[in-house]
Design a protein around this motif. Structure first.
Motif, PDB file in Angstrom:
ATOM      1  N   GLU A   3       0.821  -1.212   0.000  1.00 21.40           N
ATOM      2  CA  GLU A   3       0.000   0.000   0.000  1.00 21.40           C
ATOM      3  C   GLU A   3       0.857   1.265   0.000  1.00 21.40           C
ATOM      4  O   GLU A   3       0.537   2.248  -0.677  1.00 21.40           O
ATOM      5  CB  GLU A   3      -0.943  -0.013   1.208  1.00 21.40           C
ATOM      6  N   ILE A   4       1.939   1.241   0.763  1.00 20.96           N
ATOM      7  CA  ILE A   4       2.853   2.395   0.772  1.00 20.96           C
ATOM      8  C   ILE A   4       3.446   2.602  -0.621  1.00 20.96           C
ATOM      9  O   ILE A   4       3.515   3.731  -1.124  1.00 20.96           O
ATOM     10  CB  ILE A   4       3.970   2.193   1.823  1.00 20.96           C
ATOM     11  N   PHE A   5       3.861   1.516  -1.256  1.00 20.67           N
ATOM     12  CA  PHE A   5       4.402   1.594  -2.617  1.00 20.67           C
ATOM     13  C   PHE A   5       3.373   2.156  -3.595  1.00 20.67           C
ATOM     14  O   PHE A   5       3.702   3.006  -4.438  1.00 20.67           O
ATOM     15  CB  PHE A   5       4.855   0.204  -3.075  1.00 20.67           C
ATOM     16  N   GLU A   6       2.139   1.698  -3.495  1.00 24.37           N
ATOM     17  CA  GLU A   6       1.099   2.172  -4.411  1.00 24.37           C
ATOM     18  C   GLU A   6       0.866   3.669  -4.264  1.00 24.37           C
ATOM     19  O   GLU A   6       0.587   4.364  -5.249  1.00 24.37           O
ATOM     20  CB  GLU A   6      -0.199   1.402  -4.157  1.00 24.37           C
ATOM     21  N   ALA A  33       9.663   2.757  -2.907  1.00 23.22           N
ATOM     22  CA  ALA A  33       9.873   2.558  -1.480  1.00 23.22           C
ATOM     23  C   ALA A  33      10.456   3.824  -0.864  1.00 23.22           C
ATOM     24  O   ALA A  33      11.209   4.548  -1.526  1.00 23.22           O
ATOM     25  CB  ALA A  33      10.811   1.378  -1.243  1.00 23.22           C
ATOM     26  N   PRO A  34      10.128   4.124   0.385  1.00 21.25           N
ATOM     27  CA  PRO A  34      10.738   5.283   1.059  1.00 21.25           C
ATOM     28  C   PRO A  34      12.198   4.992   1.406  1.00 21.25           C
ATOM     29  O   PRO A  34      12.653   3.850   1.325  1.00 21.25           O
ATOM     30  CB  PRO A  34       9.899   5.428   2.330  1.00 21.25           C
ATOM     31  N   LYS A  35      12.921   6.036   1.782  1.00 20.92           N
ATOM     32  CA  LYS A  35      14.304   5.863   2.219  1.00 20.92           C
ATOM     33  C   LYS A  35      14.352   5.099   3.537  1.00 20.92           C
ATOM     34  O   LYS A  35      15.163   4.183   3.713  1.00 20.92           O
ATOM     35  CB  LYS A  35      14.969   7.236   2.388  1.00 20.92           C
ATOM     36  N   ARG A  37      14.545   0.315  -4.468  1.00 22.28           N
ATOM     37  CA  ARG A  37      15.328   0.066  -3.261  1.00 22.28           C
ATOM     38  C   ARG A  37      14.462  -0.618  -2.204  1.00 22.28           C
ATOM     39  O   ARG A  37      13.245  -0.699  -2.335  1.00 22.28           O
ATOM     40  CB  ARG A  37      15.848   1.393  -2.687  1.00 22.28           C
ATOM     41  N   ILE A  38      15.133  -1.106  -1.167  1.00 24.09           N
ATOM     42  CA  ILE A  38      14.467  -1.601   0.038  1.00 24.09           C
ATOM     43  C   ILE A  38      14.731  -0.565   1.125  1.00 24.09           C
ATOM     44  O   ILE A  38      15.876  -0.163   1.326  1.00 24.09           O
ATOM     45  CB  ILE A  38      15.037  -2.967   0.462  1.00 24.09           C
ATOM     46  N   PRO A  39      13.709  -0.091   1.805  1.00 18.41           N
ATOM     47  CA  PRO A  39      13.959   0.947   2.813  1.00 18.41           C
ATOM     48  C   PRO A  39      14.780   0.437   3.987  1.00 18.41           C
ATOM     49  O   PRO A  39      14.745  -0.753   4.328  1.00 18.41           O
ATOM     50  CB  PRO A  39      12.554   1.345   3.275  1.00 18.41           C
ATOM     51  N   LYS A  40      15.526   1.320   4.585  1.00 22.59           N
ATOM     52  CA  LYS A  40      16.178   1.017   5.856  1.00 22.59           C
ATOM     53  C   LYS A  40      15.072   1.025   6.920  1.00 22.59           C
ATOM     54  O   LYS A  40      14.290   1.964   6.990  1.00 22.59           O
ATOM     55  CB  LYS A  40      17.253   2.055   6.174  1.00 22.59           C
TER      56      LYS A  40
END
Length: 353
Positions: free
Chosen positions: A192-195, A200-202, A232-235
């Motif tokens: 949902e965040i991606f959509e 992806a966020p940092k 990316r994959i967020p930290k």
């Protein structure tokens, strides 16, 4: 809250359409496939697709750019627990159990009581004698049976699992065979965040207790990255009550495993109760997510949880359970230390107040 108020609240948790579908789920003259399809429709209507809110006032307050709040309070009982409760009830319905049982400190119990009520399955909820939760009234109003057991939350989980095995009930407790199912349910938060963001966020910051939510969100982002959906994959940032969570403590000590804490040193308060434990049931998965994402972990005091709750209401208009703000506090503390370059940052707020 009196019982009358609790009943009114419980009845208003889901839509009229979901209640109509519930009658069809409970109709045993229908095929199991039809009943499961109706329950899937309830899940689609009521659970998930929670809001992602850009917190511009907090951005100005803390001098950080593009801070987003993923508000799990939008779920029917007001927490992220609805995601796993409905997933567990779908599994119980599919396997034709007549009773589900679990241990809870509060929020998971209400979510399971609601999902059980909609599925027409009896629900037994075990709560530690020493825990005080206002949500017992809601559980009872939804038809759940409340059983008090002495000991810590971890003790009650163990005992309730033994009772489920002895009686042939569906065991909906965290850990064990339920971990993959619950991680998959929580992975949808990342989707949902991606959509909403398109990538992806940092950083993604999450409050941690048992670690299932944290591990699930991380797994969701990993899957998106492997499928080429994100760059990316967020930290990942984990935050919990100061020195009362094995995941955070193990990470800060540099351990390669999640080490249990001393149960005698764990004291609950009205602010930290949803976060604390001496044993995290999915701690290994959460610790793995922290390390693999090159994330950070933070201990958060009750004072800071309380202050952030007030600030969120004053600045952004959100009524947030104090424990739910732990991840956001950790994210802002890391920004103070590192002075983030402009990017996108997400904090998951797990429950409304």
């Amino acid at each position: 809250m009196n019982l009358k108020d609790g009943v009114k609240t419980a009845e208003n948790k889901v839509s009229v359409e979901a209640r109509k579908l519930s009658h069809m789920v409970k109709d045993t003259s229908k095929s199991l496939v039809d009943r499961l399809e109706c329950f899937e429709d309830i899940i689609s209507l009521e659970v998930g697709d929670t809001g992602l809110h850009r917190a511009k006032t907090l951005e100005r307050e803390f001098n950080v750019r593009q801070l987003y709040l993923k508000y799990e309070g939008d779920n029917p009982t007001g927490t992220q627990k609805d995601r796993i409760a409905f997933a567990q009830l779908y599994d119980a319905l599919r396997r034709e159990f007549s009773v589900v049982s679990l241990a809870t400190c509060g929020n998971y119990g209400v979510a399971m009581a609601l999902a059980s009520d909609l599925a027409g399955i009896a629900c037994k909820i075990y709560i530690p004698e020493s825990y005080h939760t206002d949500r017992v009234v809601e559980m009872e109003s939804l038809g759940a049976e409340i059983i008090r057991i002495p000991g810590s939350y971890e003790d009650v989980v163990t005992e309730s699992s033994k009772l489920a095995a002895a009686h042939g009930w569906y065991d909906a407790n965290p850990g064990g065979a339920n971990t993959p199912l619950q991680i998959s349910a929580y992975a949808l938060i990342a989707q949902e965040i991606f959509e909403d963001l398109g990538d992806a966020p940092k950083y993604c910051a999450v409050p941690v207790s048992n670690g299932t939510l944290f591990a699930g969100i991380y797994r969701g982002f990993v899957n998106l990255y492997k499928r080429g959906k994100t760059s990316r994959i967020p930290k990942m940032i984990a935050a919990s009550s100061s020195h009362k969570n094995p995941i955070v403590e193990s990470f800060l000590l540099g351990l390669d495993h999640c080490k249990d804490l001393n149960p005698a040193a764990i004291k609950e308060t009205k602010y930290n109760e949803p976060l604390i434990n001496w044993h995290s049931f999915d701690g290994e998965e959460a610790l793995y997510a922290l390390k693999e994402s090159e994330g950070e972990a933070f201990n958060i005091s009750d004072k800071k949880l309380k202050e952030m709750t007030s600030l969120l209401y004053k600045k952004e208009g959100f009524r947030i359970l104090p424990a739910s703000t732990a991840g956001l506090i950790g994210l802002l503390q890391l920004d103070e230390k590192m002075n983030f370059e402009p990017d996108r940052f997400v904090a998951v707020l797990t429950a409304k107040n």
